[in-house]
Design an enzyme around this catalytic site. Sequence first.
Site, PDB file in Angstrom:
ATOM      1  N   SER A 104       0.977  -1.200   0.059  1.00 11.87           N
ATOM      2  CA  SER A 104      -0.151  -0.045   0.018  1.00 11.87           C
ATOM      3  C   SER A 104       0.887   1.019  -0.117  1.00 11.87           C
ATOM      4  O   SER A 104       2.073   1.046   0.488  1.00 11.87           O
ATOM      5  CB  SER A 104      -0.745  -0.087   1.154  1.00 11.87           C
ATOM      6  OG  SER A 104      -1.400   1.311   1.485  1.00 11.87           O
ATOM      7  N   TYR A 149      -2.291  -0.686  10.228  1.00 14.03           N
ATOM      8  CA  TYR A 149      -2.507  -1.029   9.139  1.00 14.03           C
ATOM      9  C   TYR A 149      -1.024  -0.784   8.041  1.00 14.03           C
ATOM     10  O   TYR A 149      -0.407  -1.542   7.386  1.00 14.03           O
ATOM     11  CB  TYR A 149      -3.537  -0.207   8.301  1.00 14.03           C
ATOM     12  CG  TYR A 149      -3.682  -0.430   6.787  1.00 14.03           C
ATOM     13  CD1 TYR A 149      -4.353  -1.664   6.241  1.00 14.03           C
ATOM     14  CD2 TYR A 149      -3.209   0.520   5.742  1.00 14.03           C
ATOM     15  CE1 TYR A 149      -4.557  -1.802   4.999  1.00 14.03           C
ATOM     16  CE2 TYR A 149      -3.577   0.100   4.671  1.00 14.03           C
ATOM     17  CZ  TYR A 149      -3.867  -0.885   4.060  1.00 14.03           C
ATOM     18  OH  TYR A 149      -4.183  -1.064   2.754  1.00 14.03           O
TER      19      TYR A 149
END
Length: 587
Positions: free
Chosen positions: A457, A470
Amino acid sequence: MTSLNGARERRVRTGGVELCVAELGDPRQPTVVLVHGYPDSKEVWSEVAERLAGPGGLHVVLYDVRGHGRSTAPRPLRGGFTLEKLTDDFLAVADAVSPDRPVHLVGHDWGSVQAWEFVTIERTRGRIASFTSMSGPSLDHFGHWINSRLKRPTPRRVGQLLGQGAKSWYVYLLHTPVLPELAWRGPLGRSWPKILQRVEKVPGGGYPTPSLPRDAAHGAWLYRDNVRTRLRSPRTDAHAHAPVQLITPVEDAFLSERLYDDLERWVPRLVRRTLPAKHWIPRTRPDQLAAWITDFVTATESGRPRPAATGKYADRFAGQLVLVTGAGSGIGRATTFAFAEAGARVVAVDRDAEAAARTAELARPLGASAAWAEAVDVSDGQAMEKLAEKVATEYGVVDVLVNNAGIGLSGSFFDHTVEDWKNVLDVNLWGVIHGCRLFGRQMAERGQGGHVVNVASAAAYQPSRALPAYSTSKAAVLMLSECLRAELAGQGIGVTAVCPGFVDTGITSTARFTGVDAEEERRRRRRAARLYGLRGYPPEKVADAILRAVVRDEAMVPVTPEARLFHAMSRFTPRALRRLARVRPRL
């Protein structure tokens, strides 16, 4: 006894020789005849044959070409290996194993060279239903290819001639008297298995057989009896009277891809496929060859030949085995579809069995050679081990692995519980570790390369006060990918970390928000989904970036404009990026 498991053996007499023929599978099914090359025997096909003849499979026939394996040699050797006599042998085998139905022909190397003769002469018309050729051109077509370049010697055409001339060095040596026989019966015959393992990455497993020195010495006459004659005076009527599937390994050290540039002139019904592999693909790519051959035979038998995949990168991925985790929706589903359109065999993995099945179902009509669904939670190490074992046993070794499965978690660091951290790291990081460890090891042990894609990501390098768990998980995936890329580079296995930015997927509907009650969490999910929807960046663009990254063997790919911007900032203006991380998200 033959080394082929469960094979039935018979002897066929023809032209003063006795051919050793092995059969597997149900004789009531379409018959496939596999013809080996030089300096092989029929055992070169053992891995492919057993897959073709598996449960519900085809009737598979292999035979040792005269002078090879357990077939006898003609006497004298000179003049005993002409294409005319090899054609007599093939027809004798075909009449013995399938007297009432045409056979499907498959040839590799010199097996393909002689099979081109079979499929382009009049006396075999009606006996061949289809032909799959790999790593062996028609001598007639080759002769015309040479002549056309000599008549119009442009720089490009001269370069093609010189290039193929360099690749054909061994042909000149095989025409020398006595020397090849001495070499094969001496040091070359003893060292050949190790040469294949080192240079071609060919695994052992009973191949080549002990008859190799004698086979290779006899097989030199295949070249001496045919090559010069046909290249000097190629036939002008060498048109194929059956559909042909051409499989070209693009890393073949002996044959240039350019040899087949004009093939449509000779083959009106032609399907082309390419394979990122070296010459001995019957040993190194049996799963893929079996899938292609079965597909071609089935399509021909049905009278509805299936066209080759026409999607982007079809020349690179057609027939390859691709496994995608988190394939039930979003980027995973789009990636599965993209590989399907490129003709790959795809395994859609998701913890939601229904979603995985739906992805596989939708992938099949897009052009996938085959599509399967598997329901697995990637965070479960034991379940992943069972999946890896099942995939290897039933589908083969994965060529491309896409570790995409992931979950979202947002909130303050101090609102994250230990369980929150465990859930995120188990899926986002350990899921990737399990995939790389299990499927990556299979790739490494196969020794034929492959590619691993880990979907990270932009959060891997863009810190945020709202995404501590995350972002940590994705940063770990990015570094893991870099470490693996360094370790696996020498084994021909590429590793890519793909870093999408804000992509319109379903992750926002399942993301958790800590430190708030259930109603507030639902409100934040709706708002996040709306913002991602307004951003409107489709997962299909990420899928395209993934395929492109594999083709280019890229180390790290920021996908969306903001992902590329943040990546540039992390390198050149990290202080500004840290200040941006302090901004409280408005959700």
